[in-house]
Design a protein around this motif. Structure first.
Motif, PDB file in Angstrom:
ATOM      1  N   ALA A 121     -75.033 -47.743  25.770  1.00 13.58           N
ATOM      2  CA  ALA A 121     -74.662 -48.098  24.676  1.00 13.58           C
ATOM      3  C   ALA A 121     -72.894 -48.622  24.627  1.00 13.58           C
ATOM      4  O   ALA A 121     -72.759 -49.601  23.981  1.00 13.58           O
ATOM      5  CB  ALA A 121     -74.820 -47.157  23.425  1.00 13.58           C
ATOM      6  N   ARG A 122     -72.369 -47.881  25.028  1.00 11.95           N
ATOM      7  CA  ARG A 122     -70.802 -47.950  25.322  1.00 11.95           C
ATOM      8  C   ARG A 122     -70.546 -49.150  26.092  1.00 11.95           C
ATOM      9  O   ARG A 122     -69.865 -49.958  25.512  1.00 11.95           O
ATOM     10  CB  ARG A 122     -70.109 -46.640  26.046  1.00 11.95           C
ATOM     11  N   ARG A 123     -71.130 -49.266  27.352  1.00 11.27           N
ATOM     12  CA  ARG A 123     -71.014 -50.590  27.862  1.00 11.27           C
ATOM     13  C   ARG A 123     -71.543 -51.660  27.144  1.00 11.27           C
ATOM     14  O   ARG A 123     -70.601 -52.933  27.366  1.00 11.27           O
ATOM     15  CB  ARG A 123     -71.648 -50.564  29.244  1.00 11.27           C
ATOM     16  N   ALA A 124     -72.573 -51.612  26.601  1.00 14.99           N
ATOM     17  CA  ALA A 124     -73.074 -52.823  25.619  1.00 14.99           C
ATOM     18  C   ALA A 124     -72.369 -53.020  24.808  1.00 14.99           C
ATOM     19  O   ALA A 124     -71.787 -54.284  24.619  1.00 14.99           O
ATOM     20  CB  ALA A 124     -74.316 -52.371  25.166  1.00 14.99           C
ATOM     21  N   VAL A 125     -71.388 -52.021  23.806  1.00 16.58           N
ATOM     22  CA  VAL A 125     -70.422 -52.232  22.922  1.00 16.58           C
ATOM     23  C   VAL A 125     -69.154 -52.819  23.321  1.00 16.58           C
ATOM     24  O   VAL A 125     -68.626 -53.986  22.969  1.00 16.58           O
ATOM     25  CB  VAL A 125     -70.185 -51.109  21.878  1.00 16.58           C
ATOM     26  N   ARG A 126     -68.852 -52.423  24.710  1.00 23.70           N
ATOM     27  CA  ARG A 126     -67.777 -52.968  25.241  1.00 23.70           C
ATOM     28  C   ARG A 126     -67.986 -54.476  25.660  1.00 23.70           C
ATOM     29  O   ARG A 126     -66.906 -55.146  25.546  1.00 23.70           O
ATOM     30  CB  ARG A 126     -67.285 -51.987  26.479  1.00 23.70           C
ATOM     31  N   LYS A 127     -69.156 -54.691  26.293  1.00 23.31           N
ATOM     32  CA  LYS A 127     -69.145 -56.121  26.653  1.00 23.31           C
ATOM     33  C   LYS A 127     -69.337 -57.035  25.396  1.00 23.31           C
ATOM     34  O   LYS A 127     -68.546 -57.937  25.452  1.00 23.31           O
ATOM     35  CB  LYS A 127     -70.795 -55.983  27.146  1.00 23.31           C
TER      36      LYS A 127
END
Length: 132
Positions: A5-11
């Motif tokens: 989720a963090r990677r998706a939000v960061r992306k």
């Protein structure tokens, strides 16, 4: 879960930032292009105005010169006509004709006298050389 989720939000945040930066860059480029276009247009307008004024000045000078020349030529023509009328109406024409004839006669006489003097001087020089 949480890492994905963090990677998706960061992306998504990176994509948003890149989109915002790209939009800002495009707006700045468009503004720069508009300023340059306006500057180029202003320069072209000033150059066109200068060329037009210079052309008008040149054409005005040419017209003034032509008018001056025409006025001068007209004045010369009118004065020539007046002088011709004066000569025709007075006895000046006869006097000028007589003067020209006398001048031609004097010239012929001076040429004949010069030839006679040269032949006489030549014969004197010849006698002097023979006596030597």
């Amino acid at each position: 879960g949480k890492g994905k989720a963090r990677r998706a939000v960061r992306k998504v945040c990176l994509q948003y930032r890149s989109r915002v930066l790209f939009a800002r860059c495009f707006r700045a480029f468009r503004k720069h292009a508009c300023v340059q276009s306006a500057r180029r247009g202003a320069v072209e307008e000033v150059v066109f105005q200068w060329v037009t004024e210079r052309g008008l000045t040149f054409s005005q000078k040419a017209v003034e010169a032509w008018r001056s020349h025409a006025a001068h030529a007209s004045l010369l023509r009118r004065s020539e006509e007046a002088f011709s009328r004066f000569i025709r109406s007075s006895h000046l024409r006869q006097w000028i004709g007589g003067w020209c004839k006398a001048a031609k006669r004097e010239k012929r006489l001076s040429i004949a006298l010069a030839k006679a003097r040269e032949s006489r001087e030549g014969s004197v020089a010849k006698l002097f050389c023979e006596a030597w």
